[in-house]
Design a protein around this motif. Structure first.
Motif, PDB file in Angstrom:
ATOM      1  N   UNK A  21      24.894 -16.063  22.358  1.00 26.61           N
ATOM      2  CA  UNK A  21      23.568 -15.551  21.621  1.00 26.61           C
ATOM      3  C   UNK A  21      24.681 -14.869  21.025  1.00 26.61           C
ATOM      4  N   UNK A  22      24.894 -13.688  21.111  1.00 26.69           N
ATOM      5  CA  UNK A  22      25.898 -13.247  20.600  1.00 26.69           C
ATOM      6  C   UNK A  22      26.419 -13.589  19.217  1.00 26.69           C
ATOM      7  N   UNK A  23      27.108 -15.151  20.021  1.00 25.75           N
ATOM      8  CA  UNK A  23      27.629 -15.979  18.638  1.00 25.75           C
ATOM      9  C   UNK A  23      27.186 -16.102  17.546  1.00 25.75           C
ATOM     10  N   UNK A  28      24.561 -15.612  12.785  1.00 31.06           N
ATOM     11  CA  UNK A  28      23.407 -15.843  11.783  1.00 31.06           C
ATOM     12  C   UNK A  28      23.427 -14.115  10.271  1.00 31.06           C
ATOM     13  N   UNK A  29      24.060 -13.795  11.393  1.00 31.69           N
ATOM     14  CA  UNK A  29      23.828 -11.618   9.650  1.00 31.69           C
ATOM     15  C   UNK A  29      24.983 -12.178   8.825  1.00 31.69           C
ATOM     16  N   UNK A  45      28.016  -2.343  15.962  1.00 32.94           N
ATOM     17  CA  UNK A  45      26.546  -1.945  15.849  1.00 32.94           C
ATOM     18  C   UNK A  45      25.072  -2.653  15.951  1.00 32.94           C
ATOM     19  N   UNK A  46      25.668  -3.438  14.541  1.00 37.29           N
ATOM     20  CA  UNK A  46      23.878  -4.433  13.964  1.00 37.29           C
ATOM     21  C   UNK A  46      24.082  -4.871  16.035  1.00 37.29           C
ATOM     22  N   UNK A  47      24.828  -5.224  16.738  1.00 35.28           N
ATOM     23  CA  UNK A  47      24.545  -6.386  17.875  1.00 35.28           C
ATOM     24  C   UNK A  47      24.423  -5.446  18.976  1.00 35.28           C
ATOM     25  N   UNK A  82      32.063 -23.635   3.377  1.00 28.66           N
ATOM     26  CA  UNK A  82      33.137 -24.785   3.841  1.00 28.66           C
ATOM     27  C   UNK A  82      32.647 -25.699   2.337  1.00 28.66           C
ATOM     28  N   UNK A  83      31.329 -25.855   2.659  1.00 28.96           N
ATOM     29  CA  UNK A  83      30.808 -27.419   2.109  1.00 28.96           C
ATOM     30  C   UNK A  83      28.871 -27.313   1.951  1.00 28.96           C
ATOM     31  N   UNK A  84      29.143 -27.693   1.976  1.00 28.60           N
ATOM     32  CA  UNK A  84      27.495 -27.851   1.516  1.00 28.60           C
ATOM     33  C   UNK A  84      26.105 -28.260   2.441  1.00 28.60           C
ATOM     34  N   UNK A  85      26.613 -29.068   3.325  1.00 29.59           N
ATOM     35  CA  UNK A  85      26.605 -29.717   4.628  1.00 29.59           C
ATOM     36  C   UNK A  85      26.698 -28.561   6.125  1.00 29.59           C
ATOM     37  N   UNK A  86      27.446 -28.019   5.711  1.00 33.38           N
ATOM     38  CA  UNK A  86      27.816 -26.639   6.466  1.00 33.38           C
ATOM     39  C   UNK A  86      26.352 -25.383   6.077  1.00 33.38           C
ATOM     40  N   UNK A  87      26.450 -25.394   4.899  1.00 33.27           N
ATOM     41  CA  UNK A  87      25.347 -24.662   4.483  1.00 33.27           C
ATOM     42  C   UNK A  87      24.323 -25.057   5.300  1.00 33.27           C
ATOM     43  N   UNK A  88      23.249 -26.227   5.128  1.00 37.69           N
ATOM     44  CA  UNK A  88      22.216 -27.110   4.941  1.00 37.69           C
ATOM     45  C   UNK A  88      22.192 -26.750   6.454  1.00 37.69           C
ATOM     46  N   UNK A  89      23.148 -26.654   7.492  1.00 39.74           N
ATOM     47  CA  UNK A  89      22.868 -26.874   8.950  1.00 39.74           C
ATOM     48  C   UNK A  89      23.026 -25.046   9.336  1.00 39.74           C
ATOM     49  N   UNK A  90      23.337 -23.971   8.187  1.00 40.56           N
ATOM     50  CA  UNK A  90      23.413 -22.834   8.806  1.00 40.56           C
ATOM     51  C   UNK A  90      21.537 -21.962   8.349  1.00 40.56           C
ATOM     52  N   UNK A  91      21.508 -22.664   6.737  1.00 42.77           N
ATOM     53  CA  UNK A  91      19.676 -22.668   7.435  1.00 42.77           C
ATOM     54  C   UNK A  91      18.924 -23.414   8.209  1.00 42.77           C
ATOM     55  N   UNK A  92      19.253 -24.531   8.489  1.00 42.87           N
ATOM     56  CA  UNK A  92      19.131 -25.108   9.916  1.00 42.87           C
ATOM     57  C   UNK A  92      18.352 -23.552  10.669  1.00 42.87           C
ATOM     58  N   UNK A  93      19.789 -23.645  11.277  1.00 41.13           N
ATOM     59  CA  UNK A  93      20.287 -22.661  12.676  1.00 41.13           C
ATOM     60  C   UNK A  93      19.003 -22.120  12.420  1.00 41.13           C
ATOM     61  N   UNK A  94      19.321 -21.315  11.253  1.00 38.15           N
ATOM     62  CA  UNK A  94      18.470 -20.176  10.815  1.00 38.15           C
ATOM     63  C   UNK A  94      17.274 -19.522  10.999  1.00 38.15           C
ATOM     64  N   UNK A  95      16.714 -20.838  10.347  1.00 38.46           N
ATOM     65  CA  UNK A  95      15.215 -21.278  10.772  1.00 38.46           C
ATOM     66  C   UNK A  95      14.257 -21.537  12.281  1.00 38.46           C
TER      67      UNK A  95
END
Length: 130
Positions: A21-23, A28-29, A45-47, A82-95
Motif C-alpha cells: 500500500x505505501x508503494x 499515486x502521489x 511526511x506525506x506518507x 514512459x509512454x501513453x499506455x503507462x499514463x492510462x494505467x496510472x489514471x485507471x489505478x488512481x481512479x
C-alpha cells in the motif's frame, strides 16, 4: 472495453507492479503531482513513514520504472511518464484506488512477502534475458 473488464485489468496491473500500500500511495502521489519532484523526506511526511523506508519504496518504484530520480543537490523523485499506455494505467489505478481503497489495500496486504516476490522476480528477469 466494458467497465467490469477494465476493473479486473487494473487489479492485475496493481498486483503485478505494486508491492505494498505505501508503494501504491507513493506512486499515486507522484502521479498526481507530476512533473513536480519530491525529496524522500517530503514524501515521508506525506506518507507518514520513516524516510529510510520511503527511500526503499522509491528504489523499488525505480526498478519498476514507475518513477525517476531527478539529479540535484538533494535528489528528488517524480513520476516517470514512459509512454501513453503507462499514463492510462496510472489514471485507471488512481481512479480505482479512490473508489475501492479497502478492496485494493486488502488485496495488496494478502500478497506474498516482499522477499518472496523479489526471489521470484530474479527468476523472471533471468528468463526474460534468455
Amino acid at each position: 472495453m466494458p467497465e467490469s473488464n477494465a476493473g479486473n485489468d487494473v487489479y492485475g496491473y496493481i498486483l503485478e507492479k505494486i508491492d505494498t500500500v505505501p508503494h501504491l500511495e507513493a506512486v499515486i502521489l507522484l502521479w498526481n503531482s507530476r512533473p513536480v519532484g519530491w525529496a524522500p523526506e517530503e514524501l515521508a511526511s506525506r506518507l507518514y513513514l520513516p524516510a529510510d523506508q520511503v527511500i526503499e519504496i522509491l528504489n523499488d518504484l525505480l526498478r519498476q520504472q514507475l518513477v525517476q530520480q531527478i539529479p540535484a543537490a538533494t535528489p528528488k523523485y517524480s513520476y516517470l511518464p514512459r509512454n501513453e499506455a503507462q499514463d492510462e494505467w496510472m489514471y485507471k489505478v488512481d481512479n480505482t484506488y479512490r473508489r475501492e481503497l479497502v478492496r485494493i489495500s486488502t488485496m495488496l496486504h494478502s500478497k506474498a512477502s516482499p522477499s518472496v516476490r523479489e526471489f521470484a522476480r530474479a527468476f523472471r528477469f533471468k528468463k526474460d534475458r534468455e
